[in-house]
Write a protein that holds these residues in place. Structure first.
Motif, short mmCIF file in Angstrom:
data_model
loop_
_atom_site.label_atom_id
_atom_site.label_comp_id
_atom_site.label_asym_id
_atom_site.label_seq_id
_atom_site.Cartn_x
_atom_site.Cartn_y
_atom_site.Cartn_z
N GLN A 209 -9.26 -1.46 5.21
CA GLN A 209 -9.12 0.20 3.76
C GLN A 209 -7.76 -0.17 2.89
O GLN A 209 -6.28 0.29 2.87
N GLY A 210 -8.42 -0.32 1.24
CA GLY A 210 -7.57 -0.35 0.51
C GLY A 210 -7.00 -1.98 0.08
O GLY A 210 -6.71 -1.88 -1.27
N SER A 211 -7.03 -2.11 1.13
CA SER A 211 -6.95 -4.65 0.57
C SER A 211 -5.42 -5.06 0.21
O SER A 211 -5.33 -5.64 0.06
N TYR A 212 -5.06 -3.87 0.32
CA TYR A 212 -3.46 -4.49 -0.04
C TYR A 212 -2.77 -4.97 1.22
O TYR A 212 -2.79 -4.92 1.98
N ILE A 213 -2.09 -6.17 0.87
CA ILE A 213 -0.94 -6.91 1.29
C ILE A 213 0.11 -6.01 2.51
O ILE A 213 0.62 -5.08 1.63
N ILE A 257 -4.25 -6.47 -8.06
CA ILE A 257 -4.86 -5.51 -8.40
C ILE A 257 -3.40 -4.98 -8.04
O ILE A 257 -3.47 -4.74 -6.52
N HIS A 258 -1.99 -4.28 -8.87
CA HIS A 258 -1.46 -3.50 -8.35
C HIS A 258 -2.14 -1.99 -8.20
O HIS A 258 -3.09 -1.81 -9.31
N LYS A 259 -1.98 -1.07 -6.91
CA LYS A 259 -2.54 -0.46 -6.73
C LYS A 259 -2.08 1.14 -7.18
O LYS A 259 -1.40 1.78 -5.73
N GLY A 260 -1.48 1.20 -8.15
CA GLY A 260 -0.83 2.00 -8.98
C GLY A 260 -1.90 3.20 -9.33
O GLY A 260 -2.78 3.22 -9.60
#
Length: 406
Positions: A209-213, A257-260
């Motif tokens: 969920q969100g796919s961030y590293i 993609i920067h999740k900001g």
């Protein structure tokens, strides 16, 4: 002017003035050859005139396959004097039976190797997928599924690193199991033969969920083992699906993609110990660009409009700011071919980009500096949406750390 005229007179006087003089020259050549053939000492003396530098200069002009036959290339000092350039691109097409491997030669000649790499245990895996390439080595993913899985963590697979010119390869041990709520579908190969014969493979782990590293699995050929390290990143970045990884200056880079607040597109870099992270912001952040390495620096190409392309460069490895090198319009190319193009790759030695036509029928070289169209390569059809090209520069060294194959 006087010296130039003297030079012309000298050239004129050195030409044979008659048939008789020309015949004398031919006799001299024949006699010299006879003396060399009959006198081993004379042959030895003649051979001694060819210094290492002269021999290397001659060899540097030969194709990689021919150079590989010479034993003197095994000397690392000599190898460094014989840089190889781009010979083509690995790519694949997909149908119901799986992936089909191809090679697009920039010279139009036959590939240096079979792109299917039949020696990579063909009966063990149902499918071999091209993952990455770095300084002559290739990274493949062997899977028991016919098509690549969106989440590698749910698949039984192994990574394989090989040198296709020498046929040497190594199968890596299984990577660490990801936690239940994590996924993985991105990996990169890090290898610099000027520094060491050892290589690294980095596999990035993301949240479902969100796919961030969240973490990185690192394989080192020196230790022959994997280690898992939490990313420790304060900023959350979600890598693009199947983004290409690029290794340069001791860092592995990928796009995401920067999740900001604005969710802008950025470039992310990490060192081989996952201790240093770098986030580089790019212009036209709503568009997807192409990452590559050229002339020893990280490069980034992006379409600023439908027919204009910008080439950016990270000149200083410690910097977090890209510098614009060139801007070029491809409207003449599009009007000539009546096709639209996107940037597929960047040449490793010059400011040339490679454009793939929508539909995937052709790959076109375009010189950004002089704004000229170069070679146009015809490609195999049935190219999928996630298709990409892997630039290949031959590595003639026999050395491949921990190699299983011969």
């Amino acid at each position: 002017m006087e010296e130039a005229e003297k030079g012309e007179i000298f050239k004129m006087n050195t030409k044979p003035s008659s048939m008789k003089e020309a015949e004398k020259g031919e006799v001299f050549e024949r006699n010299t050859k006879l003396r060399l053939d009959n006198d081993p000492k004379a042959t030895e003396e003649a051979a001694s005139l060819f210094t290492d530098d002269i021999i290397l200069e001659i060899l540097s002009r030969l194709p990689a396959r021919s150079v590989h036959r010479f034993k003197c290339i095994s000397d690392p000092a000599n190898r460094k004097k014989l840089p190889q350039t781009l010979v083509g691109f690995l790519y694949f097409t997909t149908d119901d039976s799986g992936h089909h491997h191809h090679f697009a030669s920039v010279s139009g000649g036959a590939p240096l190797f079979d792109p299917c790499l039949p020696y990579l245990q063909p009966d063990k895996y149902k499918d071999m997928t091209q993952v990455d390439t770095c300084n002559g080595l290739l990274l493949y993913r062997g899977s028991n599924n016919k098509l690549v899985a969106c989440n590698w963590a749910k698949d039984d697979f192994r990574f394989v690193v090989c040198n296709p010119v020498t046929g040497r390869w190594v199968e890596l041990p299984p990577s660490p199991q990801s936690p239940e709520n994590r996924s993985s579908c991105i990996a990169g190969l890090a290898f610099d033969p000027a520094v060491s014969s050892h290589f690294y493979v980095l596999q990035f782990e993301q949240t479902i969920q969100g796919s961030y590293i969240t973490a990185v699995n690192i394989y080192s050929s020196r230790t022959r083992a994997w280690t898992r390290r939490d990313s420790g990143m304060v900023e959350k970045v979600a890598p693009f699906y199947l983004t290409r990884c690029v290794f340069v200056g001791g860092m592995m880079y990928l796009m995401g993609i920067h999740k900001g607040i604005d969710e802008e597109h950025v470039l992310v870099g990490v060192d081989m110990e996952v201790k240093v992270w770098k986030i580089i912001r790019v212009l036209h952040s709503s568009r997807v660009g192409t990452l590559g390495t050229s002339q020893g620096c990280l490069h980034f190409a992006i379409a600023s409009s439908i027919d204009e392309i910008e080439l950016w460069c990270l000149k200083d490895c410690d910097s977090k700011e890209l510098v614009r090198k060139n801007t070029a319009s491809i409207d003449k190319l599009t009007s000539m071919t009546r096709k639209w193009y996107s940037v597929a790759e960047i040449h490793p030695d010059c400011d040339t980009i490679f454009l793939v036509s929508y539909g995937g029928e052709t790959l076109v070289a375009y010189d950004m500096r002089h704004q000229k169209v170069g070679c146009i390569l015809n490609l195999e059809t049935n190219i999928t949406q996630w298709h990409r090209f892997l630039p290949y520069v031959p590595l003639c060294s026999e050395s491949l750390a921990d190699a299983d194959g011969q």
